[in-house]
Each structure stands twice: as structure tokens, then as C-alpha cells.
Design an enzyme around this catalytic site. Structure first.
Site, PDB file in Angstrom:
ATOM      1  CB  CYS A 283      63.790 -74.349  56.373  1.00 21.42           C
ATOM      2  SG  CYS A 283      63.007 -75.813  57.118  1.00 21.42           S
TER       3      CYS A 283
ATOM      4  NE  ARG B 243      63.111 -62.363  57.979  1.00 16.62           N
ATOM      5  CZ  ARG B 243      64.060 -61.794  57.244  1.00 16.62           C
ATOM      6  NH1 ARG B 243      64.633 -62.484  56.256  1.00 16.62           N
ATOM      7  NH2 ARG B 243      64.447 -60.548  57.482  1.00 16.62           N
TER       8      ARG B 243
ATOM      9  CG  HIS C  82      66.594 -75.913  39.293  1.00 17.06           C
ATOM     10  ND1 HIS C  82      66.540 -76.685  38.143  1.00 17.06           N
ATOM     11  CD2 HIS C  82      66.202 -74.663  38.920  1.00 17.06           C
ATOM     12  CE1 HIS C  82      66.127 -75.935  37.134  1.00 17.06           C
ATOM     13  NE2 HIS C  82      65.925 -74.712  37.574  1.00 17.06           N
TER      14      HIS C  82
END
Length: 494
Positions: free
Chosen positions: A45, A76, A132
Site C-alpha cells: 500500500c 507501519r 511492472h
């Protein structure tokens, strides 16, 4: 794992590099429907993960985030990003087994460990998505044969994916299906629905390949998209301040000038960008850009060669194994550059002033776009891919510089892009300092020509206009922009 591209024979390599077809809008008639009612789980994220997820949710999809247990326990930033935006968050073990589509949007260097962790948890016949293809093409990741592997690659940083969606548009997007992993023949339907959910179909989607996406993406981000903006900002700022231009004005001209100049580029290509100049300034910018092309062509070609051969990938992965020592060192050096620390100013700069006083910046943009396009197409990448990875994405990267200088650009692009950017800029900056910048003055960067008359030689102007307008990037650009009539104009200048 072996580099997938290097396992292909020459014919297969050229075939994969040349895959790029602009998709008709009719192919997206059902938009995201194919994925509605199915469970989409995004792993990671960060910039791409959060912003793609927001768009997909707004498009009616069921989106959750799977994070490592440690990221959840320690709350986090990835956990906060997802939770603060109202998403369901769980561990891999909680969410992956029921997912119909698992989208891996973690940083490139984490892909192998992430895929190895989630693949055993994925149900039979599920799909795995990438934005990607580095893990597949450069690392040669082998995916379980019952899993469909697709790619949806927005041609911009994650922040811009969201901003363009909120404007009611989208960003051009490459989609692909890995030829080794389409067991049920549904890969293209999944990829199209995912792309539509991000808004990409509104700007135009290209049916491509993992190979074409990776090789063109690496080349664009290393050179014109990031490397040239970084190098140009550093050397132009140094030059202006050394020649007596107020540091605040010099910094602002660059920080917001790239965005203003490339906004013209987005709507009308190099031709329109150059047409914003007076005739004498246009000829001067053309002459400077021709000199820049001669000087920098070997550097652009070296980057393309190293990308095609896999040398770049192996070099970067060696730095991964060394705890990113080079990456972090170059990042720290960038933070200390004079441009990054210029004093803010309240001085107003009108839109046209960015063009008039930024002639050298325009020359750098023209030279960089054309060099990147030429290097890609000479290597077998077709014009459509080369256009998106050189010209079209440039305004989106320039937007990030306008927000928080080079820091913001390097934060929102991937670590792979950032590493390549530094490789390029670390050579380009001293090259420009030594061979080019001593020959230019404030007439082309900082103050403008200051001429009273706009008179120029007719034959010279005709020749310059002809060369600019007849470059292949202008032909394909005019065609592709015809599919993007809904592009939103952003506010530029003061």
C-alpha cells in the site's frame, strides 16, 4: 532464476519488444464488470498500491489489502495508508486464499519474496497481477501454471493515477498477459477490467507485452522522464546563480517551469511547446537542442544497451544485495544539492515567462524526448510504446517536481526508477557542466533574449519548423493524442 528476456531467441525478443496495439474504446464497453463480484486483494500500500486501490473501489470493485503480519502489528505506513482510507486489511494468510485477483504492488526488490510467499496461498485458477514486469522479465520469476499472470501498468507515478481519475480522466496504460501463464484464456478480460477500474481506458490503453513494458519503462524513467529533469535542474540552477540570478527566482523558474513547459508538450507535442516561443527564441532553442542531442546521444544509447542486455538489472540487483548502499548514498547527495535547498520566494512568474526565460529548459526537453524515442525505436520498441515512455509521461513526472522539487519526484517513482535516474544524472551532470553549460548565458536560462525585434530569416525558420514537425515522435503523438480528447488542463505558473 534466469533473465526471461535473455532466454528468448532473437526473433522472440523482437516479437515481444514490438508488441503494442492501441486498443479501441469499444473493447472496454463493459468497463470493470468482469471483476465485479470478485475479490481483489492488493499486496502493498505505497503510492501505486493505495491510489490504484482507491480508483478501483470508486469503480465498484471489492478491494482489500494484504500486508505482512509485522506491518500490521507495528502499524507501519502501509497499514495506516489502507486503514485511514477505510479499506479492509489483513495478513497474507487471512486474505490471499479467497482472492480471485492478487495484485502485487510492492517495490520491485520485494517481488520475489512476496510472490514466493503468496503463491502457495493462492487458490487454484486465481490471477496474479503486476504493474511492472521487472520480476517476470529481468528476474525470470516462475509462476504456478494454473495461475493467470497479467499486467496493468499506468504510465505515471501512483499519485498521478489518482489525480487524473479525480479529474474524470485517467492515464495511458499498458496492459499485457504473460504468454507462459494464461491457462484459462481469460487474461485479457482480467487486464481490461482492471485497467478500466483505474480509469486508464479513458486515456487510452495499449495491448503490449511484459517485455516491451519493462524495456521501454526502464529507458524512459532513467533518461528523459527523471534523469534529465534531475540533471537539468541541478546544472541550470547552478548556472543561473553563478551568473547573478536571484536564487529564489532561479529555483522557482525550474521547479514550476518543467511543469508549465511540459503541459504545452502534453497537448501539442514538441511542435506546440516550441511554438510558445518567439521566432528568435525558437531558433535558439532548436540550435541548443541539436547540440545537446549530439553531446548526449552516446549516454542515451548506453542506457538503452544496458537495459536490453540486462546489465542494468544485474547492477541494480547487486545493490539490492548490498542493502541499497548506492541508492541511499545517491539519495542523500541529491538532498544536499543547491537546487533542493533554494530559498522560497513570493515572486510571481507568469505562464509565458517560464517559456521566455527558460529557453534552455525547452531545448533540454526536446533533446531528451527525441533521444529517448530514437534509442527505443532503434532497439525494436515500436513508436506507440516509445511515445508514452518519453513524451506523454513527462508532464506527469514534472508535476511531482512542482510539488516538492526532486525529493517528491524520487519519493513517488519506484526505487528502480530512482536508481536508474541517479545512474543517468551522475554522468549527465558532470558532462553538462564541463561540455555545455560554460557556453550558455542568462539569455537562454534566467532572463530571456531581451530582443526588441522578432525578425528572423525566413528560410531558417521554415527549415527549423520542418525538422521539429517531421520527427517521428510528432507523427505518432498527433495520432495518439487524438484518442485523448478528454485530457484535463492543470493550472500552471502563478
Amino acid at each position: 532464476m534466469a533473465n526471461y528476456f535473455n532466454t528468448l531467441n532473437l526473433r522472440e525478443q523482437l516479437d515481444q519488444l514490438g508488441r503494442c496495439r492501441f486498443m479501441a474504446r469499444e473493447e472496454f464497453a463493459t468497463e470493470a464488470d468482469y471483476l465485479k463480484g470478485k475479490k481483489v486483494v492488493i499486496v502493498g500500500c505505497g503510492a501505486q498500491g493505495l491510489n490504484q486501490g482507491l480508483n478501483m473501489r470508486d469503480s465498484g470493485l471489492d478491494v482489500s489489502y494484504a500486508l505482512r503480519q509485522a506491518a500490521i502489528d507495528e502499524q507501519r505506513q502501509s497499514f495506516k495508508n489502507a486503514k485511514n482510507n477505510g479499506f479492509n486489511v489483513g495478513s497474507y494468510e487471512q486474505l490471499i486464499p479467497t482472492a480471485d485477483l492478487v495484485i502485487n504492488l510492492t517495490p520491485d526488490k520485494q517481488h520475489t519474496s512476496v510472490v514466493n510467499a503468496v503463491m502457495p496461498l493462492m487458490k487454484q485458477g486465481a490471477a496474479l497481477g503486476y504493474s511492472h514486469g521487472f520480476n517476470i522479465v529481468e528476474e525470470g520469476m516462475q509462476i504456478r501454471k494454473d495461475i493467470t499472470v497479467v499486467m496493468v501498468a499506468p504510465k505515471c507515478p501512483g499519485t498521478e493515477v489518482r489525480e487524473e481519475y479525480k479529474r474524470g480522466f485517467g492515464v495511458p496504460t499498458l496492459i499485457a498477459v504473460h504468454p507462459e501463464n494464461d491457462p484459462q484464456g481469460e487474461g485479457w478480460e482480467i487486464a481490461k477490467a482492471w485497467a478500466a477500474a483505474t480509469g486508464g481506458h479513458r486515456a487510452g490503453c495499449l495491448a503490449s507485452s511484459f517485455v516491451a513494458e519493462v524495456k521501454s519503462d526502464l529507458m524512459g524513467e532513467q533518461t528523459i522522464l527523471c534523469g534529465m529533469l534531475q540533471a537539468g535542474s541541478i546544472v541550470c540552477y547552478e548556472k543561473m546563480v553563478a551568473d547573478g540570478i536571484d536564487p529564489g527566482y532561479a529555483g522557482k523558474l525550474l521547479q514550476f517551469g518543467w511543469e508549465t513547459i511540459t503541459e504545452a508538450l502534453k497537448f501539442g507535442g514538441i511542435t506546440h511547446m516550441m511554438d510558445r516561443l518567439s521566432n528568435p527564441a525558437k531558433i535558439k532553442a532548436f540550435e541548443l537542442s541539436e547540440e545537446l542531442k549530439d553531446l548526449m546521444r552516446p549516454l542515451y544509447n548506453k542506457h538503452m544497451d544496458d537495459i536490453i542486455s540486462g546489465h542494468f538489472s544485474s547492477t541494480m540487483m547487486a545493490d539490492w544485495a548490498n542493502d541499497d548502499k548506492d541508492l541511499f548514498g545517491w539519495r542523500a547527495e541529491t538532498a544536499e544539492t543547491a537546487f533542493e535547498n533554494y530559498p522560497t520566494t513570493d515572486v510571481k512568474i507568469a505562464e509565458q515567462e517560464y517559456f521566455d526565460n527558460g529557453i534552455l529548459m525547452i531545448a533540454m526537453v526536446r533533446a531528451g524526448v527525441e533521444l529517448a524515442f530514437e534509442a527505443m525505436t532503434a532497439s525494436g520498441i515500436i513508436d506507440e510504446s516509445a511515445y508514452y515512455e518519453s513524451l506523454h509521461e513527462l508532464p506527469l513526472i514534472a508535476n511531482t517536481v512542482a510539488r516538492k522539487r526532486l525529493y517528491e519526484m524520487n519519493v513517488v517513482i519506484s526505487d528502480t526508477a530512482e536508481y536508474g535516474n541517479y545512474l543517468f544524472a551522475n554522468v549527465a551532470v558532470p558532462l553538462l557542466r564541463e561540455k555545455f553549460m560554460p557556453k550558455v548565458g542568462t539569455d537562454v536560462i534566467g532572463k530571456g533574449l531581451g530582443v526588441v525585434s522578432n525578425q528572423v530569416d525566413n528560410a531558417t525558420l521554415i527549415e527549423v519548423n520542418s525538422i521539429i514537425r517531421n520527427h517521428p515522435v510528432e507523427y505518432i503523438g498527433e495520432e495518439l493524442r487524438g484518442y485523448m480528447k478528454d485530457m484535463k488542463r492543470i493550472a500552471v505558473g502563478d
